[in-house]
Write a protein that holds these residues in place. Structure first.
Motif, PDB file in Angstrom:
ATOM      1  N   PHE A 182      10.591  10.372  -1.434  1.00 27.52           N
ATOM      2  CA  PHE A 182      10.714   8.992  -1.953  1.00 27.52           C
ATOM      3  C   PHE A 182       9.742   8.989  -3.343  1.00 27.52           C
ATOM      4  CE2 PHE A 182      10.991   8.644   2.417  1.00 27.52           C
ATOM      5  CZ  PHE A 182      11.881   7.555   2.613  1.00 27.52           C
ATOM      6  N   ASP A 183      10.679   8.392  -4.446  1.00 29.20           N
ATOM      7  CA  ASP A 183      10.378   8.339  -5.889  1.00 29.20           C
ATOM      8  C   ASP A 183      10.170   6.859  -6.366  1.00 29.20           C
ATOM      9  OD1 ASP A 183      10.165   9.174  -8.458  1.00 29.20           O
ATOM     10  OD2 ASP A 183      12.040   9.970  -8.625  1.00 29.20           O
ATOM     11  N   SER A 184       9.284   6.745  -7.025  1.00 31.13           N
ATOM     12  CA  SER A 184       9.206   5.269  -7.556  1.00 31.13           C
ATOM     13  C   SER A 184       9.813   4.967  -8.621  1.00 31.13           C
ATOM     14  CB  SER A 184       7.646   5.078  -7.979  1.00 31.13           C
ATOM     15  OG  SER A 184       7.061   5.951  -8.945  1.00 31.13           O
ATOM     16  N   ARG A 185      10.503   6.084  -9.357  1.00 29.53           N
ATOM     17  CA  ARG A 185      11.214   6.063 -10.499  1.00 29.53           C
ATOM     18  C   ARG A 185      12.772   5.668 -10.087  1.00 29.53           C
ATOM     19  NH1 ARG A 185      11.260  10.389 -14.968  1.00 29.53           N
ATOM     20  NH2 ARG A 185      13.108   9.199 -15.717  1.00 29.53           N
ATOM     21  N   THR A 186      13.291   4.490 -10.416  1.00 25.61           N
ATOM     22  CA  THR A 186      14.607   4.049 -10.137  1.00 25.61           C
ATOM     23  C   THR A 186      15.574   4.215 -11.131  1.00 25.61           C
ATOM     24  OG1 THR A 186      14.253   1.807 -10.171  1.00 25.61           O
ATOM     25  CG2 THR A 186      13.955   2.839  -8.119  1.00 25.61           C
ATOM     26  N   LEU A 199      13.172   0.302   3.993  1.00 27.71           N
ATOM     27  CA  LEU A 199      13.231  -0.904   3.155  1.00 27.71           C
ATOM     28  C   LEU A 199      13.263  -0.975   1.675  1.00 27.71           C
ATOM     29  CD1 LEU A 199      13.835  -3.914   3.922  1.00 27.71           C
ATOM     30  CD2 LEU A 199      11.229  -4.121   4.148  1.00 27.71           C
ATOM     31  N   LEU A 200      12.233  -0.398   1.102  1.00 28.82           N
ATOM     32  CA  LEU A 200      11.822  -0.333  -0.077  1.00 28.82           C
ATOM     33  C   LEU A 200      12.903   0.304  -1.011  1.00 28.82           C
ATOM     34  CD1 LEU A 200       8.001   0.272  -0.122  1.00 28.82           C
ATOM     35  CD2 LEU A 200       9.029  -1.697  -0.854  1.00 28.82           C
ATOM     36  N   SER A 201      13.519   1.457  -0.367  1.00 33.96           N
ATOM     37  CA  SER A 201      14.551   2.223  -0.962  1.00 33.96           C
ATOM     38  C   SER A 201      15.799   1.175  -0.884  1.00 33.96           C
ATOM     39  CB  SER A 201      15.048   3.413  -0.185  1.00 33.96           C
ATOM     40  OG  SER A 201      15.162   3.451   1.041  1.00 33.96           O
ATOM     41  N   GLU A 202      16.188   0.626   0.164  1.00 38.09           N
ATOM     42  CA  GLU A 202      17.316  -0.201   0.275  1.00 38.09           C
ATOM     43  C   GLU A 202      17.173  -1.307  -0.564  1.00 38.09           C
ATOM     44  OE1 GLU A 202      17.308  -1.559   4.244  1.00 38.09           O
ATOM     45  OE2 GLU A 202      17.780   0.407   5.278  1.00 38.09           O
ATOM     46  N   LYS A 203      15.969  -1.991  -0.950  1.00 36.42           N
ATOM     47  CA  LYS A 203      15.807  -2.999  -1.921  1.00 36.42           C
ATOM     48  C   LYS A 203      15.720  -2.394  -3.542  1.00 36.42           C
ATOM     49  CE  LYS A 203      12.873  -6.387  -0.593  1.00 36.42           C
ATOM     50  NZ  LYS A 203      11.685  -6.914  -0.246  1.00 36.42           N
ATOM     51  N   GLY A 204      15.678  -1.201  -3.747  1.00 37.46           N
ATOM     52  CA  GLY A 204      15.957  -0.609  -4.927  1.00 37.46           C
ATOM     53  C   GLY A 204      14.745  -0.541  -5.412  1.00 37.46           C
ATOM     54  N   GLN A 205      13.672  -0.685  -4.696  1.00 37.06           N
ATOM     55  CA  GLN A 205      12.255  -0.378  -5.507  1.00 37.06           C
ATOM     56  C   GLN A 205      11.618   1.142  -5.466  1.00 37.06           C
ATOM     57  OE1 GLN A 205      10.575  -3.697  -2.811  1.00 37.06           O
ATOM     58  NE2 GLN A 205       9.466  -4.209  -4.649  1.00 37.06           N
ATOM     59  N   LEU A 206      12.182   1.762  -4.433  1.00 34.96           N
ATOM     60  CA  LEU A 206      12.044   3.298  -4.324  1.00 34.96           C
ATOM     61  C   LEU A 206      13.382   4.060  -4.351  1.00 34.96           C
ATOM     62  CD1 LEU A 206       9.041   3.370  -1.599  1.00 34.96           C
ATOM     63  CD2 LEU A 206       8.902   3.488  -4.283  1.00 34.96           C
ATOM     64  N   MET A 262       0.796  -1.269  -0.129  1.00 35.11           N
ATOM     65  CA  MET A 262       0.165  -0.096   0.036  1.00 35.11           C
ATOM     66  C   MET A 262       0.863   1.303  -0.028  1.00 35.11           C
ATOM     67  SD  MET A 262      -3.008   1.065   2.789  1.00 35.11           S
ATOM     68  CE  MET A 262      -1.827   0.604   4.160  1.00 35.11           C
ATOM     69  N   ILE A 263       1.914   1.347   0.931  1.00 33.37           N
ATOM     70  CA  ILE A 263       3.058   2.316   0.683  1.00 33.37           C
ATOM     71  C   ILE A 263       3.645   2.610  -0.551  1.00 33.37           C
ATOM     72  CG2 ILE A 263       5.004   3.126   1.844  1.00 33.37           C
ATOM     73  CD1 ILE A 263       3.942   1.795   4.594  1.00 33.37           C
ATOM     74  N   CYS A 264       4.173   1.583  -0.859  1.00 30.56           N
ATOM     75  CA  CYS A 264       4.516   1.644  -2.484  1.00 30.56           C
ATOM     76  C   CYS A 264       3.865   1.785  -3.596  1.00 30.56           C
ATOM     77  CB  CYS A 264       5.439   0.178  -2.500  1.00 30.56           C
ATOM     78  SG  CYS A 264       6.347   0.319  -4.244  1.00 30.56           S
ATOM     79  N   ASP A 265       2.645   1.710  -3.239  1.00 31.13           N
ATOM     80  CA  ASP A 265       1.479   1.959  -4.526  1.00 31.13           C
ATOM     81  C   ASP A 265       1.442   3.432  -4.514  1.00 31.13           C
ATOM     82  OD1 ASP A 265       1.618  -0.699  -5.423  1.00 31.13           O
ATOM     83  OD2 ASP A 265      -0.567  -1.122  -4.563  1.00 31.13           O
ATOM     84  N   TYR A 266       1.271   3.848  -3.233  1.00 31.64           N
ATOM     85  CA  TYR A 266       0.907   5.437  -3.003  1.00 31.64           C
ATOM     86  C   TYR A 266       1.847   6.304  -3.667  1.00 31.64           C
ATOM     87  CZ  TYR A 266      -0.210   9.738  -1.093  1.00 31.64           C
ATOM     88  OH  TYR A 266      -0.529  11.066  -1.076  1.00 31.64           O
ATOM     89  N   VAL A 267       3.190   5.634  -3.016  1.00 29.86           N
ATOM     90  CA  VAL A 267       4.425   6.427  -3.704  1.00 29.86           C
ATOM     91  C   VAL A 267       4.620   6.700  -5.281  1.00 29.86           C
ATOM     92  CG1 VAL A 267       6.931   6.752  -3.857  1.00 29.86           C
ATOM     93  CG2 VAL A 267       5.974   6.375  -1.716  1.00 29.86           C
ATOM     94  N   LYS A 268       3.890   5.411  -5.767  1.00 31.46           N
ATOM     95  CA  LYS A 268       3.874   5.292  -7.482  1.00 31.46           C
ATOM     96  C   LYS A 268       3.017   6.400  -7.992  1.00 31.46           C
ATOM     97  CE  LYS A 268       5.500   0.643  -7.769  1.00 31.46           C
ATOM     98  NZ  LYS A 268       5.211  -0.728  -8.065  1.00 31.46           N
ATOM     99  N   LYS A 269       1.910   6.436  -7.132  1.00 32.48           N
ATOM    100  CA  LYS A 269       0.709   7.379  -7.816  1.00 32.48           C
ATOM    101  C   LYS A 269       0.868   8.895  -7.383  1.00 32.48           C
ATOM    102  CE  LYS A 269      -2.476   3.323  -7.525  1.00 32.48           C
ATOM    103  NZ  LYS A 269      -3.407   2.810  -6.548  1.00 32.48           N
ATOM    104  N   TYR A 270       1.541   9.165  -6.385  1.00 32.49           N
ATOM    105  CA  TYR A 270       1.970  10.632  -6.084  1.00 32.49           C
ATOM    106  C   TYR A 270       2.705  11.381  -6.974  1.00 32.49           C
ATOM    107  CZ  TYR A 270       2.103  14.166  -2.539  1.00 32.49           C
ATOM    108  OH  TYR A 270       1.970  15.422  -1.519  1.00 32.49           O
ATOM    109  N   PRO A 271       2.313  12.436  -7.538  1.00 35.31           N
ATOM    110  CA  PRO A 271       2.959  13.110  -8.550  1.00 35.31           C
ATOM    111  C   PRO A 271       4.205  13.657  -8.058  1.00 35.31           C
ATOM    112  CG  PRO A 271       1.066  14.371  -7.968  1.00 35.31           C
ATOM    113  CD  PRO A 271       1.065  13.231  -7.192  1.00 35.31           C
TER     114      PRO A 271
END
Length: 130
Positions: free
Chosen positions: A72-76, A53-60, A14-23
């Motif tokens: 935080f940015d979903s574009r890596t 954790l998501l940023s350490e794993k390279g997802q954010l 849910m947290i990752c999805d929100y970051v992906k949608k946040y402009p």
């Protein structure tokens, strides 16, 4: 224990999805405030832990904004960021010259580039129009 792990994973998703949608690259506080309405059991600590954790794993991508709070940015992929000095928002900046920079640096100096971070600072269009 499996139930706790499952709940944690749903919250992370849910947290990752929100970051992906946040402009405009949210802070942990912004993510928490937005998601707390629909998920009353969510804690600010959980949001911070999962974003890190998501940023350490390279997802954010975690963007350090100087004295401000990390965003935080979903574009890596390799791209630049513009930080507005007035409103604090962070915008993606497309710049063709960054494409392949890791290879150019390696070919020229034999340095192995693991991360590229380009940050531009100034006043965004919305703030300068005011």
């Amino acid at each position: 224990m499996d139930e706790v792990r499952e709940k944690f994973s749903r919250q992370r998703e849910m947290i990752c999805d929100y970051v992906k949608k946040y402009p405009v690259h949210p802070t942990a506080d912004e993510v928490y405030t937005a998601l707390k309405k629909d998920c009353p059991n969510l804690s600010l600590g959980t949001v911070y832990r999962n974003l890190n954790l998501l940023s350490e794993k390279g997802q954010l991508l975690k963007i350090h904004v100087g004295s401000g709070k990390d965003r935080f940015d979903s574009r890596t992929d390799i791209h630049a960021h513009f930080i507005c000095e007035k409103c604090g928002q962070v915008f993606d900046v497309e710049d063709e010259s960054l494409n392949g920079i890791e290879n150019r640096v390696y070919c020229k100096d034999r340095h192995i580039v693991k991360n590229v971070g380009v940050v531009l600072q100034g006043v965004c269009r919305q703030c300068s129009d005011k």
